[in-house]
Enzyme design. Sequence first.
Site, PDB file in Angstrom:
ATOM      1  N   GLU A 263      10.853 -10.823   7.680  1.00 20.58           N
ATOM      2  CA  GLU A 263       9.938 -10.347   8.164  1.00 20.58           C
ATOM      3  C   GLU A 263       9.055 -10.775   8.797  1.00 20.58           C
ATOM      4  O   GLU A 263       8.815 -11.396   8.976  1.00 20.58           O
ATOM      5  CB  GLU A 263       9.207 -10.201   6.568  1.00 20.58           C
ATOM      6  CG  GLU A 263      10.385  -9.547   5.541  1.00 20.58           C
ATOM      7  CD  GLU A 263       9.197  -9.414   4.234  1.00 20.58           C
ATOM      8  OE1 GLU A 263       8.233  -9.946   4.294  1.00 20.58           O
ATOM      9  OE2 GLU A 263      10.093  -9.304   3.153  1.00 20.58           O
ATOM     10  N   GLU A 314       3.718   1.557   3.053  1.00 20.79           N
ATOM     11  CA  GLU A 314       3.219   2.602   1.574  1.00 20.79           C
ATOM     12  C   GLU A 314       2.405   1.608   1.147  1.00 20.79           C
ATOM     13  O   GLU A 314       1.867   1.034   0.930  1.00 20.79           O
ATOM     14  CB  GLU A 314       4.085   0.749   1.508  1.00 20.79           C
ATOM     15  CG  GLU A 314       6.048   1.349   1.890  1.00 20.79           C
ATOM     16  CD  GLU A 314       7.012  -0.234   1.363  1.00 20.79           C
ATOM     17  OE1 GLU A 314       7.348  -0.139   0.544  1.00 20.79           O
ATOM     18  OE2 GLU A 314       6.569  -0.708   2.253  1.00 20.79           O
ATOM     19  N   LYS A 317       1.646  -0.356  -2.414  1.00 19.06           N
ATOM     20  CA  LYS A 317       1.926  -1.303  -2.426  1.00 19.06           C
ATOM     21  C   LYS A 317       0.388  -2.132  -3.250  1.00 19.06           C
ATOM     22  O   LYS A 317      -0.327  -1.363  -3.363  1.00 19.06           O
ATOM     23  CB  LYS A 317       1.852  -1.551  -0.919  1.00 19.06           C
ATOM     24  CG  LYS A 317       3.343  -1.957  -0.776  1.00 19.06           C
ATOM     25  CD  LYS A 317       3.812  -2.387   0.712  1.00 19.06           C
ATOM     26  CE  LYS A 317       4.399  -4.427   0.558  1.00 19.06           C
ATOM     27  NZ  LYS A 317       4.437  -5.219   1.376  1.00 19.06           N
ATOM     28  N   GLU A 325      -1.822  -4.583   2.823  1.00 21.30           N
ATOM     29  CA  GLU A 325      -0.498  -4.413   2.930  1.00 21.30           C
ATOM     30  C   GLU A 325       0.200  -3.137   2.801  1.00 21.30           C
ATOM     31  O   GLU A 325       1.317  -3.127   2.701  1.00 21.30           O
ATOM     32  CB  GLU A 325      -0.540  -4.846   1.715  1.00 21.30           C
ATOM     33  CG  GLU A 325      -0.562  -6.295   1.298  1.00 21.30           C
ATOM     34  CD  GLU A 325       0.784  -7.025   2.125  1.00 21.30           C
ATOM     35  OE1 GLU A 325       1.524  -6.643   1.359  1.00 21.30           O
ATOM     36  OE2 GLU A 325       0.599  -8.583   2.391  1.00 21.30           O
TER      37      GLU A 325
END
Length: 483
Positions: A263, A314, A317, A325
């Site tokens: 990542e 997203e 999250k 995030e």
Amino acid sequence: MGLCHVAIGLVSLLLMVSRAMTIGANWGTQATHPLEPAIVVRLLRENGIQKVKLFDADYETLKALGKTGIEVMVGIPNDMLATLAGSMKAAEKWVSKNVSAHVTTNNVNIRYVAVGNEPFLQTYNGSFLRTTFPALQNVQSALIKAGLGNSVKVTVPLNADVYESSSDLPSGGDFRADIHDLMLAIVKFLNDAGAPFTVNIYPFISLYTDANFPVDYAFFDGNASPIDDGGTSYTNMFDANYDTLVHALQKNGFGNLPIIVGEIGWPTDGDMNANIEYAQRFNQGFMSHISSGKGTPTKPNAEINAYLFSLIDEDAKSVDPGNFERHWGIFTFDGLPKYAFNLGTTNTGALIPARRVTYLERKWCVMKSSAKLDDPQVPLSVSYACGLADCTRLGYGTSCGNLDARGNISYAFNSYYQIQNQLDDACKFPNLSTITKTDPSTQTCKFEVMIEPYYGGAVQTLGGAKKALGLVAGLILFILNIV
């Protein structure tokens, strides 16, 4: 050399360059309204993204990746580690269902199994220290038993906090003292299995957690004051962090172990340093850095094998690490590019948006013009809306941080309304809200209209463990202009 040989040589050279340029992406599905897998797979293919890293083994997701040739790293969540560590039969069943079946029946190009996700994070307080390695061993044995030991390799995506430096310089790198023996056991196992070491590296987090962190050192444009490590110069944090791991591996006799950057990326909202400008600067800089073939100071000319974090935003999250995030995507939740970003994989040099995305009706839930800011129902309603929706784009330094109090309240109401699929009852905050067909968005703050819901096993609602009450409370204070 004949013309035929010249042509073959050129083709081989192009293939080598192509391989060196491939970039992967993390595809997470913690969203209230995820895109259909088929749409995401088309998005990957049209943008030339040839590798994808998943956090679970969702059947529909893997099926959609079948016959595409896209290289897949399939994930095992941390909450499954204990089961797989304690039972060889459970590991064999998992591999049969989630790897073998897709490889043989759906022709999915599964290359790696990610056993856990950052299981040794210090914030987990050792929860997975006893289960990760046994789970890794059992999954590897199950892959071998299934005849996949040579084609599918196990790995454990680890946070960069598993190593440290006694000198604060890369050359002092070694594995964290409290897990040193465990890390060496895992590294030896990976080495013996011909499997890679996977690490997640986030310069943004360093900037987020340390107010004194030199901003330019997070990026790749050479504006930072270089750091000298015994004659080796470092001008960006990625190289220094990566080489700290390289030194840790070399120091313990595993200098040739392949490394995958599982990542790496930069968020675009939810914090003053999480913005479009910095994200574009970081991600484009990283792509230029790895495509140059220069490697890092300790590993010159080495190919950097990496997965961008992440593909798509997203909104479900956990925000425990921070409100950013939910905003890591290079694409918005509905598959639109956020900024100019050249992956070197498209003819236009630009990201290609998702196609065939269908939206709910263009209508929004906002605060009534007649409603009073001092109505005692306002804080209760905002608290309810933000607790079950997504208010992370509100706050100091965020894209919606310049709204007035009424705008903040309207944003909270609309987020809840959209996540609830525009149900009439979702816009019935007592004497406070109304539905409008006039877009309330501003130049910097977009009031979303959600896409048609896809019910394929992904997260469908926020709330419960998905929210962090401390952050929600802070946002509520900001929304009401108390802060």
